[in-house]
Design a protein around this motif. Structure first.
Motif, mmCIF file in Angstrom:
data_model
loop_
_atom_site.group_PDB
_atom_site.id
_atom_site.type_symbol
_atom_site.label_atom_id
_atom_site.label_comp_id
_atom_site.label_asym_id
_atom_site.label_seq_id
_atom_site.Cartn_x
_atom_site.Cartn_y
_atom_site.Cartn_z
ATOM 1 N N VAL A 197 -1.407 1.490 -1.872
ATOM 2 C CA VAL A 197 -2.266 0.311 -1.945
ATOM 3 C C VAL A 197 -3.599 0.774 -2.534
ATOM 4 C CG1 VAL A 197 -3.500 -1.470 -0.677
ATOM 5 C CG2 VAL A 197 -1.163 -0.843 -0.009
ATOM 6 N N TYR A 198 -3.992 0.149 -3.610
ATOM 7 C CA TYR A 198 -5.232 0.500 -4.302
ATOM 8 C C TYR A 198 -6.309 -0.525 -3.937
ATOM 9 C CZ TYR A 198 -2.815 3.983 -7.110
ATOM 10 O OH TYR A 198 -2.115 5.082 -7.520
ATOM 11 N N SER A 199 -7.449 -0.006 -3.501
ATOM 12 C CA SER A 199 -8.551 -0.880 -3.087
ATOM 13 C C SER A 199 -9.818 -0.511 -3.849
ATOM 14 C CB SER A 199 -8.834 -0.728 -1.589
ATOM 15 O OG SER A 199 -7.694 -1.041 -0.820
ATOM 16 N N CYS A 200 -10.616 -1.510 -4.147
ATOM 17 C CA CYS A 200 -11.891 -1.210 -4.791
ATOM 18 C C CYS A 200 -13.025 -1.323 -3.784
ATOM 19 C CB CYS A 200 -12.150 -2.089 -6.008
ATOM 20 S SG CYS A 200 -12.472 -3.804 -5.665
ATOM 21 N N ASN A 201 -14.032 -0.546 -4.044
ATOM 22 C CA ASN A 201 -15.223 -0.459 -3.200
ATOM 23 C C ASN A 201 -16.432 -0.555 -4.115
ATOM 24 O OD1 ASN A 201 -17.485 1.566 -2.404
ATOM 25 N ND2 ASN A 201 -16.520 1.085 -0.454
ATOM 26 N N ALA A 202 -17.444 -1.269 -3.675
ATOM 27 C CA ALA A 202 -18.646 -1.393 -4.495
ATOM 28 C C ALA A 202 -19.887 -1.318 -3.616
ATOM 29 C CB ALA A 202 -18.630 -2.698 -5.276
ATOM 30 N N GLN A 203 -20.899 -0.665 -4.138
ATOM 31 C CA GLN A 203 -22.200 -0.588 -3.466
ATOM 32 C C GLN A 203 -23.066 -1.698 -4.050
ATOM 33 O OE1 GLN A 203 -23.401 3.374 -4.468
ATOM 34 N NE2 GLN A 203 -22.139 4.325 -2.898
ATOM 35 N N ILE A 204 -23.331 -2.722 -3.238
ATOM 36 C CA ILE A 204 -23.925 -3.957 -3.750
ATOM 37 C C ILE A 204 -25.252 -4.266 -3.062
ATOM 38 C CG2 ILE A 204 -23.608 -6.456 -3.969
ATOM 39 C CD1 ILE A 204 -20.615 -5.924 -4.279
ATOM 40 N N ARG A 205 -26.194 -4.660 -3.875
ATOM 41 C CA ARG A 205 -27.486 -5.160 -3.377
ATOM 42 C C ARG A 205 -27.493 -6.665 -3.576
ATOM 43 N NH1 ARG A 205 -31.986 -2.065 -3.041
ATOM 44 N NH2 ARG A 205 -31.106 -0.601 -4.558
ATOM 45 N N THR A 206 -27.769 -7.410 -2.507
ATOM 46 C CA THR A 206 -27.699 -8.871 -2.587
ATOM 47 C C THR A 206 -29.062 -9.524 -2.810
ATOM 48 O OG1 THR A 206 -27.789 -9.009 -0.178
ATOM 49 C CG2 THR A 206 -25.610 -9.018 -1.194
ATOM 50 N N ALA A 207 -30.106 -8.724 -2.809
ATOM 51 C CA ALA A 207 -31.447 -9.263 -3.077
ATOM 52 C C ALA A 207 -32.283 -8.138 -3.679
ATOM 53 C CB ALA A 207 -32.092 -9.789 -1.804
ATOM 54 N N MET A 208 -33.338 -8.504 -4.391
ATOM 55 C CA MET A 208 -34.133 -7.510 -5.103
ATOM 56 C C MET A 208 -34.610 -6.397 -4.184
ATOM 57 S SD MET A 208 -37.598 -7.977 -7.372
ATOM 58 C CE MET A 208 -36.773 -8.907 -8.634
ATOM 59 N N TRP A 209 -35.091 -6.753 -3.014
ATOM 60 C CA TRP A 209 -35.618 -5.755 -2.083
ATOM 61 C C TRP A 209 -34.673 -5.526 -0.915
ATOM 62 C CZ3 TRP A 209 -38.903 -3.586 -4.951
ATOM 63 C CH2 TRP A 209 -39.731 -4.324 -5.802
ATOM 64 N N GLY A 210 -33.422 -5.942 -1.060
ATOM 65 C CA GLY A 210 -32.468 -5.784 0.025
ATOM 66 C C GLY A 210 -31.822 -4.409 0.035
ATOM 67 N N ASP A 211 -31.131 -4.119 1.127
ATOM 68 C CA ASP A 211 -30.405 -2.863 1.245
ATOM 69 C C ASP A 211 -29.150 -2.898 0.393
ATOM 70 O OD1 ASP A 211 -31.113 -2.693 4.803
ATOM 71 O OD2 ASP A 211 -32.259 -1.939 3.082
ATOM 72 N N VAL A 212 -28.666 -1.710 0.058
ATOM 73 C CA VAL A 212 -27.378 -1.575 -0.605
ATOM 74 C C VAL A 212 -26.322 -1.427 0.473
ATOM 75 C CG1 VAL A 212 -25.956 -0.149 -2.124
ATOM 76 C CG2 VAL A 212 -28.379 -0.528 -2.659
ATOM 77 N N ARG A 213 -25.298 -2.262 0.387
ATOM 78 C CA ARG A 213 -24.201 -2.203 1.353
ATOM 79 C C ARG A 213 -22.888 -1.997 0.617
ATOM 80 N NH1 ARG A 213 -24.247 -7.357 5.095
ATOM 81 N NH2 ARG A 213 -22.510 -6.175 5.990
ATOM 82 N N GLU A 214 -21.923 -1.438 1.337
ATOM 83 C CA GLU A 214 -20.601 -1.236 0.752
ATOM 84 C C GLU A 214 -19.688 -2.412 1.071
ATOM 85 O OE1 GLU A 214 -20.018 3.590 0.375
ATOM 86 O OE2 GLU A 214 -18.648 2.395 1.587
#
Length: 121
Positions: free
Chosen positions: A92-109
């Motif tokens: 099973v292949y899964s993708c993961n991304a490090q995403i920031r949802t706001a300009m000054w927001g944290d990066v979450r996986e």
């Protein structure tokens, strides 16, 4: 709300090819690294390939020369071109991304739900 959705998995014969896609959607300000992982029954999840925002790539030794990771930053997508597939690539292949949802927001996986790749004759 952020979602990652994979597509492109399926059944392929040894030596064949598949192209996986992963689309990120929702409230996205920016995406840093994007990574493909895989997991097969009884085995630990392993990193297959990763790509940074700037385009630097990293591959597992087992897929070097056969798999290629790429991304389209304008579409928030990451791809995995898999050539010369082997039965050991079944997982099973899964993708993961490090995403920031706001300009000054944290990066979450964030993770997708996964797509099955089966290599068998």
């Amino acid at each position: 709300q952020v979602q990652l959705v994979e597509s492109g998995g399926g059944l392929v014969q040894p030596g064949g090819s598949l192209r996986l896609s992963c689309a990120a959607s929702g409230s996205i300000f920016g995406i840093n690294a994007m990574t493909w992982y895989r997991q097969s029954p009884g085995k630990q999840r392993e990193l297959v390939a990763a790509i940074t925002l700037g385009g630097s790539r990293n591959y597992a030794d087992s897929v070097k020369g056969r798999f290629t990771i790429s991304r389209d930053n304008g579409k928030n997508m990451v791809y995995l071109q898999m050539n010369s597939l082997k039965p050991d690539d079944t997982a099973v292949y899964s993708c993961n991304a490090q995403i920031r949802t706001a300009m000054w927001g944290d990066v979450r996986e964030y993770w997708g739900q996964g797509t099955q790749v089966t290599v068998s004759s």
